[in-house]
Design an enzyme around this catalytic site. Structure first.
Site, mmCIF file in Angstrom:
data_model
loop_
_atom_site.group_PDB
_atom_site.id
_atom_site.type_symbol
_atom_site.label_atom_id
_atom_site.label_comp_id
_atom_site.label_asym_id
_atom_site.label_seq_id
_atom_site.Cartn_x
_atom_site.Cartn_y
_atom_site.Cartn_z
ATOM 1 N N TYR A 1 19.777 5.259 -2.907
ATOM 2 C CA TYR A 1 18.769 4.890 -1.905
ATOM 3 C C TYR A 1 18.411 6.128 -1.090
ATOM 4 O O TYR A 1 18.126 7.170 -1.662
ATOM 5 C CB TYR A 1 19.247 3.705 -1.053
ATOM 6 C CG TYR A 1 18.066 2.971 -0.453
ATOM 7 C CD1 TYR A 1 17.155 2.327 -1.278
ATOM 8 C CD2 TYR A 1 17.838 2.955 0.908
ATOM 9 C CE1 TYR A 1 16.041 1.681 -0.759
ATOM 10 C CE2 TYR A 1 16.725 2.313 1.442
ATOM 11 C CZ TYR A 1 15.835 1.681 0.606
ATOM 12 O OH TYR A 1 14.727 1.045 1.121
ATOM 13 N N LYS B 1 16.375 -1.487 -2.709
ATOM 14 C CA LYS B 1 16.922 -2.432 -1.735
ATOM 15 C C LYS B 1 17.760 -3.503 -2.421
ATOM 16 O O LYS B 1 18.846 -3.863 -1.945
ATOM 17 C CB LYS B 1 15.785 -3.106 -0.957
ATOM 18 C CG LYS B 1 15.223 -2.290 0.187
ATOM 19 C CD LYS B 1 16.164 -2.286 1.386
ATOM 20 C CE LYS B 1 15.508 -1.598 2.564
ATOM 21 N NZ LYS B 1 16.361 -1.551 3.759
ATOM 22 N N ASP C 1 8.472 -2.130 3.898
ATOM 23 C CA ASP C 1 7.566 -0.977 3.892
ATOM 24 C C ASP C 1 6.090 -1.346 3.764
ATOM 25 O O ASP C 1 5.322 -0.675 3.055
ATOM 26 C CB ASP C 1 7.974 0.010 2.789
ATOM 27 C CG ASP C 1 9.240 0.773 3.168
ATOM 28 O OD1 ASP C 1 9.715 0.596 4.301
ATOM 29 O OD2 ASP C 1 9.747 1.537 2.336
#
Length: 513
Positions: free
Chosen positions: A99, A171, A243
């Site tokens: 990530y 995620k 996002d």
């Protein structure tokens, strides 16, 4: 047949091509007979531990972490169990690779490194009116958590269009690695509504829709079709938004949070982990809640979400809403946010300071009060950085000692939220649940019980994120029961459900369906 075995109707090449079931050369002789795998695999039979050790050695030989990110994603696309077995061994070391920060470059270059489909790309150009049909496929029957993005505001690098798919994939990897979500229950979705990124539009390898970003009523209609299709297909799913651009993020959250179990991690997850850090600091001897003065540098969706949740915590502690709001000093690109300033957003409005708040301050430009000027006159107890600009804060020297600035990562909260939805049957996600998550996180703070709290971290080490996720899930389920958005269950029933919901990276024996 062992009680922990899995049944599957797949066989041969189809079984090897299914990443959530593939074991590679770890299929034993019985399974090779049963599923027609002879000739498709080499003779030796490996264990998962042997596969993971070999993979780690190959990853270590790569030149940098971006190359390791690409290689790990390729492993994930072949064999999910192996992917998680690799990173489970040292989560703290692998997290920056799968990530942030590696994911930022991965999104910028997603079209160049993309090799195999994962999740869903729902295009405005091709799929309007067909979203429900696409989601109806039986391959998605077991899905319980969706992470969806339109690529509008990826980390600190802005509009990445379809390249933003790296974020939902990443995620959901953390949902599993940190919270134990079964990969078969995870679905990343990229809502491709175009992009205003001229570099992407000119890139011949760009995989997305080559069109300016759709906005206004057309965008709203596309989002509405998607949400309705998801809610109809999976009434008890967790829909995690990630996002979106700031204005879209807050509007969509407010529009749909009363209709289904949906939340925005940039707004609510960031707020939850920040609240947890503040509560931990208070427990460790910091200024009490009613004495806090908080400066937030970066007044977008994350900054506003943090202010909103912390203000709710202050109100719960006895303040009026106005008293709580005045404890926040938000600084954005136009300086200190004040009433009457042009461009104040809906999210900033409750926390805009009075127009004359800086009367008497020594400032260079009364129309644009800088962060340094706010700090010099407010003397805050807490500084929160949510700016889109890169670069973490360096350690600060205070009282003759160098002290680190805590980096607050949402992975302390959202994996536990997903686990709570799966195990606890939650139907709506409320602010009260994120406050409950914050309190659960604060209870695990190393600083709270340290001999010298000023030298201890506020949050547990990353290596303990599985423990954190379970504690957060337990608190979120209890709060959901209290608010009537989760079915009532005895504590021992909740504990059983939590244990049953947690997936671990191990090979189970397969039987023919």
């Amino acid at each position: 047949m062992l009680s922990s075995s899995l049944k599957t109707a797949l066989s041969g090449r189809e079984l090897l091509d299914c990443p959530v079931l593939n074991k590679g050369n770890a299929f034993d002789r019985r399974e090779r007979d049963l599923f027609g795998l002879h000739g498709l695999l080499p003779a030796s039979v490996a264990t998962l531990a042997e596969q993971a050790d070999l993979a780690r050695a190959r990853l270590a030989a790569l030149p940098d972490n971006f190359a390791r990110h690409i290689a790990l994603r390729e492993i994930q696309d072949r064999n999910e169990t192996l992917f998680y077995a690799i990173i489970d061994e040292a989560l703290e070391a692998w997290l920056p690779i799968i990530y942030t920060p590696a994911i930022g470059r991965a999104c910028r270059e997603f079209s160049h490194i993309w090799t195999r489909p994962r999740g869903l790309f729902l295009s405005y150009a091709e799929h309007r009116g067909r979203i429900a049909e696409i989601l109806a496929s039986p391959q998605f029957d077991d899905v319980r958590v969706i992470v969806a993005s339109d690529g509008g505001s990826i980390l600190g690098i802005g509009d990445q269009g379809a390249n933003g798919m790296g974020i939902p994939i990443g995620k959901l990897s953390l949902y599993t690695a940190c919270g134990g979500l079964d990969p078969a229950r995870a679905l990343p979705i990229l809502l491709d509504v175009g992009t205003d990124n001229e570099t992407l539009l000119a890139d011949p390898e760009y995989i997305g829709w080559r069109h300016a970003r759709v906005r206004g009523a057309d965008y709203e209609a596309f989002i509405a079709e998607f949400v309705q299709a998801v809610n109809t297909r999976w009434p008890n799913i967790a829909l995690h938004w990630e996002d979106l651009s700031g204005a879209d993020a807050l509007r969509i959250l407010r529009r749909y949070r009363g209709e289904m179990c949906t939340y925005n991690d940039d707004i609510q997850g960031t707020a939850g982990v920040t609240a947890g850090a503040l509560l931990a600091a208070i427990k460790a001897g910091g200024a009490p809640l009613d004495a806090q003065k908080i400066v937030i540098f970066g007044a977008g969706g994350a900054g506003c979400g943090i202010a909103d949740l912390l203000a709710q915590m202050m109100v719960a502690g006895g303040m009026t809403e106005q008293e709580a709001a005045r404890r926040f000093f938000m600084v954005d690109i136009n300086g200190l946010v004040r009433e009457g300033m042009p461009g104040v957003t809906e999210g900033q409005q409750p926390f805009a300071q009075p127009a004359d708040v800086a009367a008497g301050w020594r400032v260079d430009d009364a129309a644009h009060i800088t962060l340094a000027e706010v700090m010099a006159h407010v003397h805050p107890t807490m500084l929160i950085g949510t700016s889109g600009q890169g670069g973490p804060f360096a350690p600060v020297e205070y009282a003759g000692r160098l002290r680190p600035v805590d980096q607050i990562n949402n992975s302390y909260v959202f994996p536990g939220v997903g686990l709570a939805v799966v195990a606890g049957g939650i139907t709506r996600m409320t602010d009260g649940m994120f406050l409950a998550a914050a309190h659960a996180l604060a209870e695990l703070s190393p600083a709270a019980g340290a001999a010298d709290p000023t030298t201890a971290p506020l949050l547990p080490p990353v290596s303990e994120l599985r423990l954190v996720a379970t504690a957060v899930a337990r608190a979120v389920i209890a709060q959901g029961q209290k608010e009537g958005v989760a079915p009532q269950a005895a504590p021992h029933e909740v504990e059983t459900a939590l244990r049953d919901a947690v997936w671990t990276a191990r090979y189970r024996p397969y039987e023919k369906a």
